[in-house]
Design a protein around this motif. Structure first.
Motif, PDB file in Angstrom:
ATOM      1  N   THR A  54     -69.313  -1.000 -69.280  1.00 14.14           N
ATOM      2  CA  THR A  54     -68.935   0.305 -68.761  1.00 14.14           C
ATOM      3  C   THR A  54     -67.855   0.089 -67.708  1.00 14.14           C
ATOM      4  N   THR A  55     -67.466   1.140 -66.993  1.00 12.46           N
ATOM      5  CA  THR A  55     -66.411   1.002 -66.001  1.00 12.46           C
ATOM      6  C   THR A  55     -66.598   2.071 -64.929  1.00 12.46           C
ATOM      7  N   ILE A  56     -65.700   2.082 -63.949  1.00 15.30           N
ATOM      8  CA  ILE A  56     -65.750   3.084 -62.878  1.00 15.30           C
ATOM      9  C   ILE A  56     -64.532   3.977 -63.028  1.00 15.30           C
ATOM     10  N   GLY A  77     -71.724   7.262 -63.632  1.00 17.31           N
ATOM     11  CA  GLY A  77     -71.026   6.573 -64.724  1.00 17.31           C
ATOM     12  C   GLY A  77     -71.004   7.382 -66.010  1.00 17.31           C
ATOM     13  N   HIS A  78     -69.815   7.405 -66.666  1.00 15.13           N
ATOM     14  CA  HIS A  78     -69.703   8.220 -67.883  1.00 15.13           C
ATOM     15  C   HIS A  78     -68.808   7.560 -68.938  1.00 15.13           C
ATOM     16  N   GLU A  79     -68.793   6.216 -68.984  1.00 13.37           N
ATOM     17  CA  GLU A  79     -67.919   5.516 -69.935  1.00 13.37           C
ATOM     18  C   GLU A  79     -68.698   4.369 -70.594  1.00 13.37           C
ATOM     19  N   PRO A  80     -69.598   4.690 -71.527  1.00 14.43           N
ATOM     20  CA  PRO A  80     -70.501   3.671 -72.048  1.00 14.43           C
ATOM     21  C   PRO A  80     -70.169   3.113 -73.434  1.00 14.43           C
ATOM     22  N   VAL A  81     -70.318   1.787 -73.533  1.00 11.09           N
ATOM     23  CA  VAL A  81     -70.399   1.111 -74.825  1.00 11.09           C
ATOM     24  C   VAL A  81     -71.772   0.450 -74.840  1.00 11.09           C
ATOM     25  N   GLY A  82     -72.464   0.474 -75.967  1.00  8.70           N
ATOM     26  CA  GLY A  82     -73.789  -0.127 -75.979  1.00  8.70           C
ATOM     27  C   GLY A  82     -74.346  -0.321 -77.362  1.00  8.70           C
ATOM     28  N   HIS A 339     -59.960  -6.234 -63.903  1.00 15.46           N
ATOM     29  CA  HIS A 339     -60.974  -7.003 -63.177  1.00 15.46           C
ATOM     30  C   HIS A 339     -62.357  -6.740 -63.782  1.00 15.46           C
ATOM     31  N   ALA A 340     -63.278  -7.684 -63.589  1.00 14.71           N
ATOM     32  CA  ALA A 340     -64.638  -7.515 -64.123  1.00 14.71           C
ATOM     33  C   ALA A 340     -65.676  -7.851 -63.050  1.00 14.71           C
ATOM     34  N   VAL A 363     -61.855  -1.518 -63.663  1.00 14.59           N
ATOM     35  CA  VAL A 363     -62.794  -2.639 -63.569  1.00 14.59           C
ATOM     36  C   VAL A 363     -63.788  -2.553 -64.714  1.00 14.59           C
ATOM     37  N   ALA A 364     -64.041  -3.680 -65.364  1.00 12.81           N
ATOM     38  CA  ALA A 364     -65.102  -3.750 -66.368  1.00 12.81           C
ATOM     39  C   ALA A 364     -66.405  -4.047 -65.648  1.00 12.81           C
ATOM     40  N   ILE A 365     -67.453  -3.297 -65.977  1.00 14.48           N
ATOM     41  CA  ILE A 365     -68.772  -3.528 -65.390  1.00 14.48           C
ATOM     42  C   ILE A 365     -69.717  -3.960 -66.503  1.00 14.48           C
ATOM     43  N   LYS A 366     -70.312  -5.152 -66.317  1.00 14.58           N
ATOM     44  CA  LYS A 366     -71.226  -5.669 -67.346  1.00 14.58           C
ATOM     45  C   LYS A 366     -72.664  -5.661 -66.866  1.00 14.58           C
ATOM     46  N   PRO A 367     -73.494  -4.807 -67.441  1.00  8.03           N
ATOM     47  CA  PRO A 367     -74.924  -4.799 -67.058  1.00  8.03           C
ATOM     48  C   PRO A 367     -75.610  -6.101 -67.509  1.00  8.03           C
TER      49      PRO A 367
END
Ligand SMILES: [Zn+2]
Ligand SMILES: [Zn+2]
Length: 367
Positions: A54-56, A77-82, A339-340, A363-367
């Motif tokens: 996801t991202t910010i 957050g409102h940009e999901p891949v899953g 950035h991640a 920024v990439a955010i990785k759960p």
């Protein structure tokens, strides 16, 4: 799927046990924290996905600063891949384990607004924007997807998470600027600000067939990216009189389409002043406070200009179309993910993003 298997479907369509997950929770202005919250469960018509990327968004920064109100306790957050984790009853054509992209806007597909084609305004003003606004969002290990049948877009195997995550919001929004403006082949376009949305608006103008694309930006890394996205000219507003330069570049006429991609009075006014009579101001910015229209550039109200706005187009068909643009090499947004951060460090990532540290774009955010 056979009809005979239908009665058992709800019972077997969950692959993991329930419990708690990590999520970014909003408590109030400038007060966010990663904390444990219950993993959501899918009811009728819903799905739960395990978020893999996801991202910010700039809009999340507005929320953080208290400029856009949401309820305390909300997961942002409102940009999901899953990956589909659980399918509620009533969802057909999907399996647990499939990779999906979910748009920032999750319309129901059934209400008066949706069936009139106004998907983003589903159910009422800004009503299509649910996740990270009125429902818990994607900056978490798991996300409940409302109206899942209309909003789970399967990701083609050959596309990576990084290739599609920015389609959920910024690409869909950025491209929409030229679509909503009904940009015609050969139109001249100016795009004010080259943040992530502005960069996508620049690419969208190119995809739609603009003849001259003028980007306005002062930050060197963003200016470079603007050229890669299709800008013919990048004007540095700290060095030149942008409005005068735009007039020069358009034989004194102004542009056919001016795109506002920042959300300030100043950029809105410059966009309006740069328009040709009967031109279209396509506004993408999220404004706070008050926005006023100066009369002179508005030609006293009789210049036949149009001012149009767009909230990110969502739904699975929009996402499918955008993924096809990526799959066929029309669109590549990976450079924008500069950035991640792991989900554990997302509070740091917000600060980093807000302060525009190190030329960050997304920024990439990785759960
Ligand atoms: Zn957003
Ligand atoms: Zn609806």
């Amino acid at each position: 799927m056979t009809t005979a298997s239908l009665p058992d479907v709800a019972a077997v369509r969950q692959s993991h046990s329930t419990g708690t997950m990590k999520a970014l929770v909003f408590h109030g202005s400038n007060d966010i924290a990663v904390e444990p919250v219950p993993i959501p469960r899918a009811s009728f018509g819903e799905a739960v996905i395990r978020v893999t990327l996801t991202t910010i968004c700039g809009t999340d920064l507005h929320i953080l600063k208290g400029e856009y109100p949401v309820r305390p306790g909300l997961v942002l957050g409102h940009e999901p891949v899953g990956i589909i984790h659980e399918l509620g009853p009533g969802i057909t054509g999907y399996e647990v384990g499939e990779r999906v992209l979910v748009g920032a806007i999750t319309p129901c597909g059934q209400c008066q607004s949706c069936l009139s084609g106004n998907w983003s305004q589903c159910g009422g003003p800004i009503g299509g924007w649910k996740i990270g606004n009125t429902l818990n969002g994607a900056q978490a290990e798991y996300l409940l997807v409302p109206h899942a049948q209309a909003n789970l877009a399967k990701i083609p195997d050959e596309l990576s998470d990084e290739q599609v995550v920015l389609l959920a919001d910024i690409a869909s929004t950025g491209f929409s600027a030229s679509e909503t403006a009904n940009l015609r082949l050969g139109d001249t376009v100016a795009i004010f600000a080259q943040g992530a949305i502005g960069l996508c608006a620049t690419l969208g103008a190119k995809l739609k067939g603009a003849s001259l694309i003028i980007a306005v930006e002062s930050e060197p890394r963003r200016s470079q990216m603007a050229r890669r996205m299709g800008a013919d000219v990048v004007l540095n507003h700290q060095e030149v009189d942008v409005v005068a330069e735009i007039r020069k570049l358009t034989a004194g006429l102004g542009v056919d389409v001016a795109i506002e991609a920042l959300g300030t009075q100043g950029t809105f006014e410059n966009a309006l002043i740069s328009l040709k009579p009967a031109g279209t101001l396509s506004s993408l910015g999220v404004y706070s406070g008050k926005l006023s229209i100066p009369l002179q550039p508005f030609l006293a109200g009789i210049g036949d200009q149009k001012i149009v706005t767009t909230l990110c187009p969502g739904g699975k068909e929009r996402m499918r179309r955008l993924m096809e643009l990526v799959r066929n090499n029309r669109v590549d947004l990976r450079d924008l993910l500069t950035h991640a951060f792991p989900l554990d460090d997302i509070v740091k990532a917000y600060k980093f993003f807000e302060q525009r540290s190190d030329g960050v774009v997304k920024v990439a955010i990785k759960p």
